[in-house]
Write an enzyme that holds these catalytic residues in place. Structure first.
Site, short mmCIF file in Angstrom:
data_model
loop_
_atom_site.label_atom_id
_atom_site.label_comp_id
_atom_site.label_asym_id
_atom_site.label_seq_id
_atom_site.Cartn_x
_atom_site.Cartn_y
_atom_site.Cartn_z
N LYS A 94 16.12 104.32 32.51
CA LYS A 94 17.37 104.68 32.34
C LYS A 94 18.76 104.68 33.95
O LYS A 94 18.62 104.51 34.88
CB LYS A 94 17.63 106.26 32.20
N THR B 99 13.86 105.80 27.45
CA THR B 99 14.53 106.66 28.94
C THR B 99 15.52 107.64 29.21
O THR B 99 15.24 108.18 30.62
CB THR B 99 15.31 105.56 29.03
N HIS C 282 41.95 88.87 53.88
CA HIS C 282 42.73 87.07 55.58
C HIS C 282 43.56 88.36 56.18
O HIS C 282 44.65 89.02 55.46
CB HIS C 282 43.39 86.33 54.47
#
Length: 301
Positions: free
Chosen positions: A12, A57, A256
């Site tokens: 999960k 799950t 940059h």
């Protein structure tokens, strides 16, 4: 048959759990995003659809929340260890558990009303703390980290002497802004063997974050690669007090900053005004290892 089943896991993902610990009128908040991945004897569910070895799950999700109550959350790493141990030792078909955690930090909001001073918070900082815990029933691997920590040096950085070809337009510079977003993961030497004390997770995170920032700030940089190595080396050299670290993997996108052209306005730009560009960006990645250590943190998932 022309196909075969390869490596696989299930679980999960992104269980958002917030744990509030109340100490009288002062509260402490831990805010985690927990992902669970389990692997083991899972051939039948893929090949025949049999769920006989499958822990749902949904159960893994419930376990995350139940453990937050039962054990509390002292640190992301300690919580991940509780979960990984539980899944591997309580379910015979499960041989390995991997727990990945992101932690979102909160700090208290200063208020004049002292009756409300302990339970109002604001999200702290830009970075996200991360942790990944793996356990195979015998050995642990703990990889801590952080993502999104933006740093900038306004000087003490150069870039020159690089290769030039027919397509090179970048000018050499002896003074520039160096900025990046630090994304770092570090692997502890601790594997849970006999006589090994677990690292002090909270103290270690603070120390590593400080080492990364300190090395970035204190390195006169001729390239971002040089800064990367200095940062990773500082972490490994300074890690012994809170748990030895064998490997640091860094991903540093170069944020940059280009000098703005002020000539059309009759103005001289003496390294004062810059255009900040978000893309495209240079991406500098590398691993720094303790002497004799093996690189185990994956480059990609």
């Amino acid at each position: 048959m022309t196909t075969m089943l390869g490596q696989n896991q299930y679980g999960k993902a992104e269980n958002r759990v917030v744990r509030v610990t109340r100490d009288g009128g002062t509260h402490h908040v831990k805010d985690l995003n927990v992902s669970v991945a389990l692997s083991g004897d899972m051939d039948d569910v893929h090949l025949s659809g049999s769920n006989a070895n499958v822990l749902p799950t949904d159960t893994t999700k419930n376990t995350v929340f139940a453990f937050a109550k039962e054990y509390g959350i002292d640190s992301a790493e300690a919580f991940g260890i509780h979960l990984a141990r539980h899944f591997v030792t309580s379910q015979q078909p499960i041989h390995r558990a991997r727990i990945r955690i992101e932690e979102y930090a909160w700090e208290r909001i200063p208020v004049t009303d002292q009756d409300r001073a302990g339970h109002s918070f604001v999200r702290r900082g830009q970075e996200t703390r991360t942790a990944e815990v793996s356990y195979d029933g015998e050995h642990w691997q703990v990889v801590s980290g952080l993502a999104g920590l933006v740093v900038l040096n306004s000087t003490d950085s150069e870039f020159h002497g690089f290769v030039k070809d027919a397509y090179t337009t970048l000018q050499e510079t002896r003074d520039r802004i160096l900025a990046t977003e630090v994304n770092a993961r570090w692997r502890f030497a601790w594997t849970g063997g006999a006589g090994q004390e677990p690292p002090r997770w909270e103290e270690s995170y603070t120390a590593v974050r400080g080492d990364l920032l300190g090395a970035f700030a204190e390195t006169y940089s001729l390239s971002l690669q040089q800064s990367l190595f200095a940062m990773g080396s500082r972490v490994i050299d300074g890690s012994a007090a809170a748990g030895a670290i064998d490997e640091v993997r860094l991903s540093l996108p170069n944020k940059h900053h280009f000098l703005a052209d002020l000539a059309p306005f009759g103005l001289k730009n003496d390294n004062e005004v810059y255009l900040a560009a978000d893309r495209p960006y240079g991406l500098i990645e590398g691993t720094v290892l303790r002497d004799g250590a093996e690189a185990l943190i994956p480059v990609t998932d």
